[in-house]
Design a protein around this motif. Structure first.
Motif, PDB file in Angstrom:
ATOM      1  N   LYS A 111       0.853  -1.189   0.000  1.00  0.00           N
ATOM      2  CA  LYS A 111       0.000   0.000   0.000  1.00  0.00           C
ATOM      3  C   LYS A 111       0.890   1.241   0.000  1.00  0.00           C
ATOM      4  N   ILE A 112       0.497   2.227  -0.774  1.00  0.00           N
ATOM      5  CA  ILE A 112       1.227   3.490  -0.805  1.00  0.00           C
ATOM      6  C   ILE A 112       0.251   4.661  -0.682  1.00  0.00           C
ATOM      7  N   SER A 113       0.774   5.769  -0.224  1.00  0.00           N
ATOM      8  CA  SER A 113       0.066   7.046  -0.249  1.00  0.00           C
ATOM      9  C   SER A 113       0.738   7.858  -1.341  1.00  0.00           C
ATOM     10  N   ALA A 114       0.077   7.955  -2.488  1.00  0.00           N
ATOM     11  CA  ALA A 114       0.703   8.517  -3.689  1.00  0.00           C
ATOM     12  C   ALA A 114       0.227   9.936  -3.954  1.00  0.00           C
ATOM     13  N   GLN A 115       1.142  10.794  -4.369  1.00  0.00           N
ATOM     14  CA  GLN A 115       0.724  12.095  -4.864  1.00  0.00           C
ATOM     15  C   GLN A 115      -0.117  11.855  -6.119  1.00  0.00           C
ATOM     16  N   LYS A 116      -1.289  12.484  -6.143  1.00  0.00           N
ATOM     17  CA  LYS A 116      -2.268  12.183  -7.191  1.00  0.00           C
ATOM     18  C   LYS A 116      -1.704  12.359  -8.603  1.00  0.00           C
ATOM     19  N   TYR A 117      -0.866  13.363  -8.800  1.00  0.00           N
ATOM     20  CA  TYR A 117      -0.374  13.615 -10.156  1.00  0.00           C
ATOM     21  C   TYR A 117       0.523  12.486 -10.666  1.00  0.00           C
ATOM     22  N   LEU A 118       0.948  11.580  -9.773  1.00  0.00           N
ATOM     23  CA  LEU A 118       1.786  10.440 -10.168  1.00  0.00           C
ATOM     24  C   LEU A 118       0.987   9.136 -10.311  1.00  0.00           C
ATOM     25  N   LYS A 119      -0.340   9.256 -10.347  1.00  0.00           N
ATOM     26  CA  LYS A 119      -1.201   8.064 -10.410  1.00  0.00           C
ATOM     27  C   LYS A 119      -0.807   7.133 -11.564  1.00  0.00           C
ATOM     28  N   SER A 120      -0.611   7.677 -12.763  1.00  0.00           N
ATOM     29  CA  SER A 120      -0.290   6.816 -13.918  1.00  0.00           C
ATOM     30  C   SER A 120       1.080   6.151 -13.751  1.00  0.00           C
ATOM     31  N   PHE A 121       2.026   6.838 -13.107  1.00  0.00           N
ATOM     32  CA  PHE A 121       3.336   6.227 -12.827  1.00  0.00           C
ATOM     33  C   PHE A 121       3.142   4.963 -11.994  1.00  0.00           C
ATOM     34  N   TYR A 122       2.374   5.079 -10.902  1.00  0.00           N
ATOM     35  CA  TYR A 122       2.166   3.923 -10.021  1.00  0.00           C
ATOM     36  C   TYR A 122       1.291   2.858 -10.677  1.00  0.00           C
ATOM     37  N   GLU A 123       0.333   3.280 -11.498  1.00  0.00           N
ATOM     38  CA  GLU A 123      -0.476   2.297 -12.232  1.00  0.00           C
ATOM     39  C   GLU A 123       0.404   1.472 -13.167  1.00  0.00           C
ATOM     40  N   SER A 124       1.450   2.070 -13.710  1.00  0.00           N
ATOM     41  CA  SER A 124       2.353   1.325 -14.591  1.00  0.00           C
ATOM     42  C   SER A 124       3.119   0.240 -13.834  1.00  0.00           C
ATOM     43  N   PRO A 140      -2.653  16.959  -2.966  1.00  0.00           N
ATOM     44  CA  PRO A 140      -3.608  15.881  -3.222  1.00  0.00           C
ATOM     45  C   PRO A 140      -2.915  14.520  -3.312  1.00  0.00           C
ATOM     46  N   HIS A 141      -3.432  13.563  -2.552  1.00  0.00           N
ATOM     47  CA  HIS A 141      -2.898  12.203  -2.506  1.00  0.00           C
ATOM     48  C   HIS A 141      -4.025  11.208  -2.735  1.00  0.00           C
ATOM     49  N   ILE A 142      -3.642   9.991  -3.107  1.00  0.00           N
ATOM     50  CA  ILE A 142      -4.581   8.867  -3.184  1.00  0.00           C
ATOM     51  C   ILE A 142      -3.885   7.646  -2.581  1.00  0.00           C
ATOM     52  N   ALA A 143      -4.688   6.798  -1.952  1.00  0.00           N
ATOM     53  CA  ALA A 143      -4.162   5.510  -1.489  1.00  0.00           C
ATOM     54  C   ALA A 143      -4.190   4.558  -2.677  1.00  0.00           C
ATOM     55  N   MET A 144      -3.140   3.754  -2.795  1.00  0.00           N
ATOM     56  CA  MET A 144      -3.048   2.792  -3.886  1.00  0.00           C
ATOM     57  C   MET A 144      -2.545   1.458  -3.329  1.00  0.00           C
ATOM     58  N   ILE A 145      -3.022   0.366  -3.928  1.00  0.00           N
ATOM     59  CA  ILE A 145      -2.657  -0.977  -3.476  1.00  0.00           C
ATOM     60  C   ILE A 145      -2.174  -1.803  -4.675  1.00  0.00           C
ATOM     61  N   LYS A 146      -1.152  -2.589  -4.424  1.00  0.00           N
ATOM     62  CA  LYS A 146      -0.708  -3.620  -5.381  1.00  0.00           C
ATOM     63  C   LYS A 146      -0.872  -4.940  -4.667  1.00  0.00           C
ATOM     64  N   ASP A 147      -1.642  -5.852  -5.279  1.00  0.00           N
ATOM     65  CA  ASP A 147      -1.795  -7.163  -4.630  1.00  0.00           C
ATOM     66  C   ASP A 147      -1.492  -8.302  -5.570  1.00  0.00           C
TER      67      ASP A 147
END
Length: 147
Positions: A111-124, A140-147
């Motif tokens: 799980k990460i707390s990502a700066q929203k503008y980097l969403k596509s970076f983390y999605e990659s 602005p941040h979003i929580a993101m999960i990799k499982d």
């Protein structure tokens, strides 16, 4: 060429710690114009994934085992020196961070707390947004999960 190593807090040299803190301050405080407490006493629990170019630290993350930051394993303070971003070092250091969590903690859920503008970076890197956007240190941040 980026050389990446992973160290515990106690394995860091004084100069490495200074360079890490300088890089984090340069990007997160000065470049992003965000006054916040970077030195948060979480570094002692983290593993430090450090990217060297010509013996200088130009990329960095810190990773946590489950329970030390979030319930899941986590990656934070993802940073690359501004003049080194064009070389893809963010992807390299982040891939090494995912591998470090698997190697050292035997975990695949992150799980990460990502700066929203980097969403596509983390999605990659196969992370998916969970929940709504929120402000962290007025960014602005979003929580993101990799499982």
């Amino acid at each position: 060429m980026l050389e990446v190593i992973t160290k515990s807090f106690s394995e860091l040299t004084i100069n490495e710690l200074y360079e890490i803190l300088q890089l984090r301050s340069e990007v997160f405080v000065v470049e992003q114009d965000c006054v916040y407490q970077d030195v948060d006493f979480k570094d002692q629990k983290a593993l430090h994934v450090i990217g060297f170019k010509n013996k200088k630290i130009v990329a960095y993350t810190r990773v946590f085992k489950p329970g030390d930051y979030f319930t899941q394993a986590s990656i934070g303070r993802v940073v690359v020196a501004k003049n080194e971003r064009k070389f893809g070092y963010g992807h390299i250091i982040f891939d090494h961070s995912i591998k470090a969590i698997l190697e050292f903690f035997k975990e695949t859920v992150i799980k990460i707390s990502a700066q929203k503008y980097l969403k596509s970076f983390y999605e990659s890197h196969h992370f998916k947004q969970v929940g709504e956007e929120y402000l962290e240190d007025n960014i602005p941040h979003i929580a993101m999960i990799k499982d």
